[in-house]
Design a protein around this motif. Sequence first.
Motif, PDB file in Angstrom:
ATOM      1  N   ASP A  14       0.834  -1.203   0.000  1.00  0.00           N
ATOM      2  CA  ASP A  14       0.000   0.000   0.000  1.00  0.00           C
ATOM      3  C   ASP A  14       0.872   1.258   0.000  1.00  0.00           C
ATOM      4  OD1 ASP A  14      -2.474  -1.246  -0.078  1.00  0.00           O
ATOM      5  OD2 ASP A  14      -2.965  -0.860   2.034  1.00  0.00           O
ATOM      6  N   HIS A  15       1.936   1.262   0.809  1.00  0.00           N
ATOM      7  CA  HIS A  15       2.821   2.429   0.849  1.00  0.00           C
ATOM      8  C   HIS A  15       3.392   2.745  -0.533  1.00  0.00           C
ATOM      9  CE1 HIS A  15       3.008   3.689   4.981  1.00  0.00           C
ATOM     10  NE2 HIS A  15       3.243   2.457   5.414  1.00  0.00           N
ATOM     11  N   LEU A  16       3.687   1.731  -1.317  1.00  0.00           N
ATOM     12  CA  LEU A  16       4.246   1.959  -2.649  1.00  0.00           C
ATOM     13  C   LEU A  16       3.216   2.555  -3.603  1.00  0.00           C
ATOM     14  CD1 LEU A  16       6.407  -1.254  -3.149  1.00  0.00           C
ATOM     15  CD2 LEU A  16       6.968   0.879  -1.949  1.00  0.00           C
ATOM     16  N   ASN A  17       1.940   2.445  -3.227  1.00  0.00           N
ATOM     17  CA  ASN A  17       0.854   2.974  -4.048  1.00  0.00           C
ATOM     18  C   ASN A  17       0.237   4.240  -3.464  1.00  0.00           C
ATOM     19  OD1 ASN A  17       1.039   0.940  -6.040  1.00  0.00           O
ATOM     20  ND2 ASN A  17      -0.009  -0.474  -4.659  1.00  0.00           N
ATOM     21  N   GLY A  18       0.895   4.820  -2.458  1.00  0.00           N
ATOM     22  CA  GLY A  18       0.415   6.061  -1.859  1.00  0.00           C
ATOM     23  C   GLY A  18      -0.797   5.895  -0.964  1.00  0.00           C
ATOM     24  N   VAL A  19      -0.996   4.682  -0.451  1.00  0.00           N
ATOM     25  CA  VAL A  19      -2.158   4.371   0.386  1.00  0.00           C
ATOM     26  C   VAL A  19      -1.695   4.160   1.823  1.00  0.00           C
ATOM     27  CG1 VAL A  19      -4.024   2.709   0.774  1.00  0.00           C
ATOM     28  CG2 VAL A  19      -3.351   3.311  -1.567  1.00  0.00           C
ATOM     29  N   LEU A  20      -2.439   4.738   2.762  1.00  0.00           N
ATOM     30  CA  LEU A  20      -2.146   4.573   4.192  1.00  0.00           C
ATOM     31  C   LEU A  20      -3.288   3.825   4.873  1.00  0.00           C
ATOM     32  CD1 LEU A  20      -0.847   8.181   4.978  1.00  0.00           C
ATOM     33  CD2 LEU A  20       0.523   6.131   4.539  1.00  0.00           C
ATOM     34  N   ILE A  21      -3.015   3.283   6.051  1.00  0.00           N
ATOM     35  CA  ILE A  21      -4.065   2.558   6.781  1.00  0.00           C
ATOM     36  C   ILE A  21      -5.212   3.481   7.169  1.00  0.00           C
ATOM     37  CG2 ILE A  21      -2.641   0.643   7.582  1.00  0.00           C
ATOM     38  CD1 ILE A  21      -2.306   2.064  10.255  1.00  0.00           C
ATOM     39  N   THR A  22      -4.981   4.772   7.197  1.00  0.00           N
ATOM     40  CA  THR A  22      -6.065   5.723   7.482  1.00  0.00           C
ATOM     41  C   THR A  22      -7.097   5.736   6.369  1.00  0.00           C
ATOM     42  OG1 THR A  22      -4.752   7.501   6.494  1.00  0.00           O
ATOM     43  CG2 THR A  22      -4.602   7.237   8.885  1.00  0.00           C
ATOM     44  N   ASP A  23      -6.716   5.263   5.170  1.00  0.00           N
ATOM     45  CA  ASP A  23      -7.610   5.277   4.017  1.00  0.00           C
ATOM     46  C   ASP A  23      -8.658   4.177   4.046  1.00  0.00           C
ATOM     47  OD1 ASP A  23      -6.156   7.421   2.999  1.00  0.00           O
ATOM     48  OD2 ASP A  23      -4.855   6.131   1.800  1.00  0.00           O
ATOM     49  N   HIS A  24      -8.341   3.051   4.669  1.00  0.00           N
ATOM     50  CA  HIS A  24      -9.301   1.939   4.634  1.00  0.00           C
ATOM     51  C   HIS A  24      -9.412   1.189   5.950  1.00  0.00           C
ATOM     52  CE1 HIS A  24      -5.881  -0.792   3.873  1.00  0.00           C
ATOM     53  NE2 HIS A  24      -5.458   0.126   3.057  1.00  0.00           N
TER      54      HIS A  24
END
Length: 153
Positions: A139-149
Motif C-alpha cells: 500500500d505504501h508503494l501505491n500512496g495508500v495509508l491505513i487511514t484510508d481503509h
Amino acid sequence: MAVRPLRFEGDQVLREVASPVTHFGDEFQTLIADLFDTMYDAQGRGLAAPQVGVSTRAFVIDTRWKEGEREPIAFVNPEILDQAPFLQQGPEACLSIPERTFNVQRPVWVDLAWTSPSGIRQNARFHGVQAVCVCHELDHLNGVLITDHGTEV
C-alpha cells in the motif's frame, strides 16, 4: 549501514505512487540495508522506501524478529498475483502514523511476485501476519495509508 529519518503522515512522499526500480547498483543496495536498519531501530516489522523519503518500489519486512531469529526479506517491484477470497481483520500500526492503531481488512493469504535486491525474480505465498505486512507495505508503494481503509481503534 544507517538509520534514516522516517516520514510521517502529511508528508507528500507517502501519497505518491512510487517509481519502479530499474538500477540495482550500490546506491540501491545501500537503500535496502538502510531500510532494514531503520525498521529494526524503529521496532517495526516492515518499512517501505517512501517512509524514508525515497519514492521507489521497494520494501522490507521481518515479521518474526521480535519473537526470535531475524528473517529479513526485501521486495523490489512487488506485485500481487492472487489473493484469498476471504479477509482477516485486525489491528495495524504504522511507523509513519505513530501512536495510532487501525482495524484493517486484509486477505488471509497473498501470492506475490517480486525481484530480490540482487535482481532475481521470485514469488511466494504469504499467510497471516506476513500477508498483512506485505499488503501494508505494498500500500505504501501505491500512496495508500491505513487511514484510508481502516477504522481507528
